[in-house]
Write a protein that holds these residues in place. Structure first.
Motif, PDB file in Angstrom:
ATOM      1  N   GLY A  85       0.814  -1.203   0.000  1.00  0.00           N
ATOM      2  CA  GLY A  85       0.000   0.000   0.000  1.00  0.00           C
ATOM      3  C   GLY A  85       0.842   1.244   0.000  1.00  0.00           C
ATOM      4  O   GLY A  85       1.970   1.251   0.474  1.00  0.00           O
ATOM      5  N   ARG A  86       0.304   2.325  -0.565  1.00  0.00           N
ATOM      6  CA  ARG A  86       1.034   3.573  -0.639  1.00  0.00           C
ATOM      7  C   ARG A  86       0.719   4.438   0.566  1.00  0.00           C
ATOM      8  O   ARG A  86      -0.324   4.301   1.196  1.00  0.00           O
ATOM      9  N   SER A  87       1.629   5.343   0.889  1.00  0.00           N
ATOM     10  CA  SER A  87       1.397   6.254   1.992  1.00  0.00           C
ATOM     11  C   SER A  87       0.294   7.226   1.607  1.00  0.00           C
ATOM     12  O   SER A  87       0.072   7.519   0.441  1.00  0.00           O
ATOM     13  N   GLY A  88      -0.394   7.719   2.635  1.00  0.00           N
ATOM     14  CA  GLY A  88      -1.462   8.659   2.353  1.00  0.00           C
ATOM     15  C   GLY A  88      -2.780   7.939   2.130  1.00  0.00           C
ATOM     16  O   GLY A  88      -2.896   6.716   2.210  1.00  0.00           O
ATOM     17  N   GLN A  89      -3.795   8.680   1.816  1.00  0.00           N
ATOM     18  CA  GLN A  89      -5.130   8.121   1.644  1.00  0.00           C
ATOM     19  C   GLN A  89      -5.311   7.584   0.239  1.00  0.00           C
ATOM     20  O   GLN A  89      -4.968   8.213  -0.748  1.00  0.00           O
ATOM     21  N   ALA A  90      -5.851   6.370   0.148  1.00  0.00           N
ATOM     22  CA  ALA A  90      -6.114   5.772  -1.161  1.00  0.00           C
ATOM     23  C   ALA A  90      -7.322   6.450  -1.800  1.00  0.00           C
ATOM     24  O   ALA A  90      -8.268   6.850  -1.125  1.00  0.00           O
ATOM     25  N   THR A  91      -7.304   6.576  -3.098  1.00  0.00           N
ATOM     26  CA  THR A  91      -8.431   7.170  -3.806  1.00  0.00           C
ATOM     27  C   THR A  91      -9.555   6.145  -3.910  1.00  0.00           C
ATOM     28  O   THR A  91      -9.368   4.946  -3.675  1.00  0.00           O
ATOM     29  N   VAL A  92     -10.722   6.630  -4.285  1.00  0.00           N
ATOM     30  CA  VAL A  92     -11.859   5.724  -4.446  1.00  0.00           C
ATOM     31  C   VAL A  92     -11.557   4.683  -5.516  1.00  0.00           C
ATOM     32  O   VAL A  92     -11.855   3.495  -5.367  1.00  0.00           O
ATOM     33  N   ASP A  93     -10.918   5.107  -6.635  1.00  0.00           N
ATOM     34  CA  ASP A  93     -10.592   4.182  -7.708  1.00  0.00           C
ATOM     35  C   ASP A  93      -9.612   3.116  -7.227  1.00  0.00           C
ATOM     36  O   ASP A  93      -9.741   1.941  -7.576  1.00  0.00           O
ATOM     37  N   ASP A  94      -8.594   3.527  -6.430  1.00  0.00           N
ATOM     38  CA  ASP A  94      -7.631   2.563  -5.896  1.00  0.00           C
ATOM     39  C   ASP A  94      -8.337   1.532  -5.031  1.00  0.00           C
ATOM     40  O   ASP A  94      -8.093   0.326  -5.132  1.00  0.00           O
ATOM     41  N   THR A  95      -9.180   2.013  -4.130  1.00  0.00           N
ATOM     42  CA  THR A  95      -9.885   1.115  -3.222  1.00  0.00           C
ATOM     43  C   THR A  95     -10.807   0.180  -3.990  1.00  0.00           C
ATOM     44  O   THR A  95     -10.893  -1.021  -3.702  1.00  0.00           O
ATOM     45  N   GLU A  96     -11.485   0.712  -4.990  1.00  0.00           N
ATOM     46  CA  GLU A  96     -12.414  -0.090  -5.790  1.00  0.00           C
ATOM     47  C   GLU A  96     -11.676  -1.164  -6.572  1.00  0.00           C
ATOM     48  O   GLU A  96     -12.102  -2.323  -6.637  1.00  0.00           O
ATOM     49  N   ARG A  97     -10.544  -0.784  -7.159  1.00  0.00           N
ATOM     50  CA  ARG A  97      -9.772  -1.762  -7.934  1.00  0.00           C
ATOM     51  C   ARG A  97      -9.190  -2.841  -7.023  1.00  0.00           C
ATOM     52  O   ARG A  97      -9.166  -4.018  -7.373  1.00  0.00           O
ATOM     53  N   LYS A  98      -8.706  -2.431  -5.863  1.00  0.00           N
ATOM     54  CA  LYS A  98      -8.144  -3.411  -4.935  1.00  0.00           C
ATOM     55  C   LYS A  98      -9.200  -4.413  -4.494  1.00  0.00           C
ATOM     56  O   LYS A  98      -8.947  -5.620  -4.421  1.00  0.00           O
ATOM     57  N   ASP A 109     -14.206 -14.107  -9.163  1.00  0.00           N
ATOM     58  CA  ASP A 109     -15.252 -13.189  -9.619  1.00  0.00           C
ATOM     59  C   ASP A 109     -14.618 -12.096 -10.476  1.00  0.00           C
ATOM     60  O   ASP A 109     -13.919 -11.211  -9.965  1.00  0.00           O
ATOM     61  N   GLU A 110     -14.858 -12.138 -11.788  1.00  0.00           N
ATOM     62  CA  GLU A 110     -14.257 -11.187 -12.712  1.00  0.00           C
ATOM     63  C   GLU A 110     -15.122  -9.951 -12.955  1.00  0.00           C
ATOM     64  O   GLU A 110     -14.691  -9.004 -13.614  1.00  0.00           O
ATOM     65  N   ALA A 111     -16.323  -9.945 -12.441  1.00  0.00           N
ATOM     66  CA  ALA A 111     -17.272  -8.878 -12.785  1.00  0.00           C
ATOM     67  C   ALA A 111     -16.746  -7.499 -12.398  1.00  0.00           C
ATOM     68  O   ALA A 111     -16.846  -6.540 -13.177  1.00  0.00           O
ATOM     69  N   GLY A 112     -16.178  -7.389 -11.198  1.00  0.00           N
ATOM     70  CA  GLY A 112     -15.688  -6.100 -10.737  1.00  0.00           C
ATOM     71  C   GLY A 112     -14.570  -5.558 -11.603  1.00  0.00           C
ATOM     72  O   GLY A 112     -14.546  -4.366 -11.959  1.00  0.00           O
ATOM     73  N   LEU A 113     -13.619  -6.422 -11.983  1.00  0.00           N
ATOM     74  CA  LEU A 113     -12.506  -5.983 -12.819  1.00  0.00           C
ATOM     75  C   LEU A 113     -12.993  -5.603 -14.215  1.00  0.00           C
ATOM     76  O   LEU A 113     -12.524  -4.614 -14.795  1.00  0.00           O
ATOM     77  N   ARG A 114     -13.928  -6.382 -14.758  1.00  0.00           N
ATOM     78  CA  ARG A 114     -14.434  -6.057 -16.094  1.00  0.00           C
ATOM     79  C   ARG A 114     -15.184  -4.722 -16.094  1.00  0.00           C
ATOM     80  O   ARG A 114     -15.102  -3.938 -17.028  1.00  0.00           O
ATOM     81  N   ALA A 126      -4.396  -9.726 -20.803  1.00  0.00           N
ATOM     82  CA  ALA A 126      -3.359 -10.029 -21.785  1.00  0.00           C
ATOM     83  C   ALA A 126      -3.888 -11.025 -22.805  1.00  0.00           C
ATOM     84  O   ALA A 126      -4.950 -11.612 -22.638  1.00  0.00           O
ATOM     85  N   GLY A 127      -3.078 -11.225 -23.871  1.00  0.00           N
ATOM     86  CA  GLY A 127      -3.487 -12.165 -24.901  1.00  0.00           C
ATOM     87  C   GLY A 127      -3.653 -13.567 -24.372  1.00  0.00           C
ATOM     88  O   GLY A 127      -4.468 -14.343 -24.860  1.00  0.00           O
ATOM     89  N   ASP A 128      -2.862 -13.929 -23.347  1.00  0.00           N
ATOM     90  CA  ASP A 128      -2.960 -15.266 -22.771  1.00  0.00           C
ATOM     91  C   ASP A 128      -3.809 -15.254 -21.512  1.00  0.00           C
ATOM     92  O   ASP A 128      -3.800 -16.195 -20.727  1.00  0.00           O
ATOM     93  N   GLY A 129      -4.582 -14.200 -21.304  1.00  0.00           N
ATOM     94  CA  GLY A 129      -5.465 -14.127 -20.157  1.00  0.00           C
ATOM     95  C   GLY A 129      -4.788 -13.517 -18.945  1.00  0.00           C
ATOM     96  O   GLY A 129      -3.594 -13.274 -18.928  1.00  0.00           O
ATOM     97  N   GLY A 130      -5.588 -13.255 -17.910  1.00  0.00           N
ATOM     98  CA  GLY A 130      -5.048 -12.716 -16.679  1.00  0.00           C
ATOM     99  C   GLY A 130      -5.344 -11.243 -16.536  1.00  0.00           C
ATOM    100  O   GLY A 130      -5.714 -10.573 -17.488  1.00  0.00           O
ATOM    101  N   TYR A 131      -5.185 -10.737 -15.313  1.00  0.00           N
ATOM    102  CA  TYR A 131      -5.464  -9.339 -15.017  1.00  0.00           C
ATOM    103  C   TYR A 131      -4.233  -8.674 -14.430  1.00  0.00           C
ATOM    104  O   TYR A 131      -3.441  -9.313 -13.711  1.00  0.00           O
ATOM    105  N   LEU A 132      -4.079  -7.380 -14.724  1.00  0.00           N
ATOM    106  CA  LEU A 132      -3.021  -6.604 -14.100  1.00  0.00           C
ATOM    107  C   LEU A 132      -3.277  -6.507 -12.605  1.00  0.00           C
ATOM    108  O   LEU A 132      -4.395  -6.214 -12.181  1.00  0.00           O
ATOM    109  N   VAL A 133      -2.229  -6.740 -11.822  1.00  0.00           N
ATOM    110  CA  VAL A 133      -2.393  -6.617 -10.384  1.00  0.00           C
ATOM    111  C   VAL A 133      -2.502  -5.140 -10.033  1.00  0.00           C
ATOM    112  O   VAL A 133      -2.072  -4.271 -10.788  1.00  0.00           O
ATOM    113  N   PRO A 134      -3.084  -4.813  -8.874  1.00  0.00           N
ATOM    114  CA  PRO A 134      -3.146  -3.408  -8.472  1.00  0.00           C
ATOM    115  C   PRO A 134      -1.756  -2.798  -8.386  1.00  0.00           C
ATOM    116  O   PRO A 134      -0.758  -3.498  -8.194  1.00  0.00           O
TER     117      PRO A 134
END
Length: 417
Positions: A85-98, A109-114, A126-134
């Motif tokens: 985690g980063r110092s300071g307050q996480a943004t809404v987008d950061d929290t949502e993605r995490k 459950d892929e719905a949230g990431l999609r 990616a072409g071979d599947g998978g999601y970018l980590v936060p």
């Protein structure tokens, strides 16, 4: 008269609780080593041979020094691993993605990431599947690699978004000249440019977890993935940066063509021979270290490090100068490197042992000489099917590397010539 010894070989203790305690144990072991080695050298001077008991004692204490050094390294690694985690307050987008990423890891459950990707009008698959980590997890893996992989910590690291980094380089430098203030400027010669190419290769790890572990809300999933992946990645890249052949992996600096330093040319790495196959010279064994230091240009010498494995460092630890001072010196403080004739020493266990024709010691400005290329993003593909009842996490990162300046690194070759 030979000085009588009362020093007992230090016992390798359990991992101390603090860096300060570990450093004190290490210094105590080194002082015991110096006393025992002084006794050995005194026996050789007076009897032309060292007592077997003394020789065994020196080797035993030398190994103890190595063990204490290893314990110190482990504590330093633990201390330098920051919390996720980063110092300071996480943004809404950061929290949502995490939260969405955690739902994918725990339950598939892929719905949230999609949904997040649709909002951002981009795809993280990616072409071979998978999601970018936060971002927190991605940067955490990178920080741990810089601590565990010694060459990565010394080299220049570049982030790229494509598959290959191409870098132009002028081996002979740019043409220049002096001219009067109002005189015409003659055209300089066209510099010869070489293009260096650094492709990124896929590095993967596949930690496994039970569904019970994933269902446990008390488990920090991002921290677990980082801890499982970082050591595996670091071990693989550490070996590749030293001796990788460049086929589906980075090209290590020992994999390039080498040549005696007197015949050095661009595209090859120069070496200095010890004069003895498989060992140091019998007379003046440390002279080769001085020769190697001054084989490097002054500009690179200012930022240079010695690189060798722990066994080679153990042999060099016994060397003294003409005034009886040890050439190898312990760290000046907690978290600092040991030094050899005034230059920092980096331990890389992937460096070869001393043997006939082995390139067991490197000396150079690795910041200028070696380039590590990271493709941005670490990807995770959840696989609950291949190894039931375990869930596999196919984690990939693209990394490349190679020599970018062939005059910035010199080697020591344990050969007659």
């Amino acid at each position: 008269m030979t000085r009588q010894m009362t020093t007992v070989a230090p016992e390798v203790k359990a991992v101390p609780e603090t860096m300060t305690a570990a450093f004190e144990d290490f210094m105590q072991a080194f002082e015991a080593f110096k006393d025992a080695n002084d006794q050995r050298l005194g026996e050789i001077e007076h009897k032309l041979v060292a007592d077997v008991v003394t020789r065994d004692k020196v080797e035993r204490i030398n190994k103890a020094v190595d063990e204490q050094s290893r314990l110190l390294d482990q504590l330093a690694l633990k201390k330098l691993r920051p919390a996720l985690g980063r110092s300071g307050q996480a943004t809404v987008d950061d929290t949502e993605r995490k939260a969405a990423f955690e739902a994918y890891i725990r339950r598939g459950d892929e719905a949230g990431l999609r949904e997040l990707e649709a909002k951002a009008l981009q795809s993280g698959v990616a072409g071979d599947g998978g999601y970018l980590v936060p971002e927190e997890t991605d940067s955490e893996i990178g920080r741990r690699l810089s601590v565990v992989s010694p060459i990565r910590a010394l080299a220049t690291v570049r982030q790229v978004s494509g598959a290959v980094l191409k870098k132009p380089f002028a081996p002979a430098g740019m043409a220049s000249g002096w001219v009067a203030e109002t005189a015409a400027r003659p055209q300089t010669g066209t510099p010869e440019l070489a293009e260096l190419s650094f492709p990124t290769m896929e590095l993967y790890a596949m930690p496994a977890a039970t569904q019970g572990l994933l269902d446990d809300a008390a488990v920090d999933i991002e921290a677990w993935i980082s801890s499982e992946v970082d050591i595996a990645f670091a071990e693989q890249e550490g070996a590749a940066f030293v001796a990788g052949d460049g086929i589906n992996k980075p090209k290590g600096f020992l994999a390039y063509d080498t040549v005696a330093d007197g015949a050095w040319e661009w595209g090859k790495i120069g070496y200095k021979p010890t004069g003895t196959a498989g060992g140091f010279a019998a007379s003046g064994p440390s002279d080769i270290l001085i020769d190697t230091v001054y084989a490097l240009k002054a500009g690179h010498r200012q930022n240079a490090h010695f690189v060798m494995n722990r066994k080679t460092q153990g042999a060099i630890r016994k060397f003294k100068d003409a005034d009886g001072n040890y050439l190898w010196q312990p760290p000046g403080g907690v978290g600092q490197p040991a030094s050899l004739i005034g230059f920092p020493v980096t331990e890389a266990e992937d460096m070869p042992d001393v043997a006939a024709n082995a390139l067991a010691i490197a000396f150079g400005d690795f910041r200028a000489g070696y380039l590590v290329v990271d493709r941005t993003g670490v990807r995770v593909l959840r696989d609950p099917y291949s190894a039931k009842p375990y869930v596999l996490f196919y984690t990939t990162k693209r990394v490349g590397g190679g020599v970018q300046n062939f005059e910035a690194i010199k080697l020591v070759k344990f050969a007659a010539g």
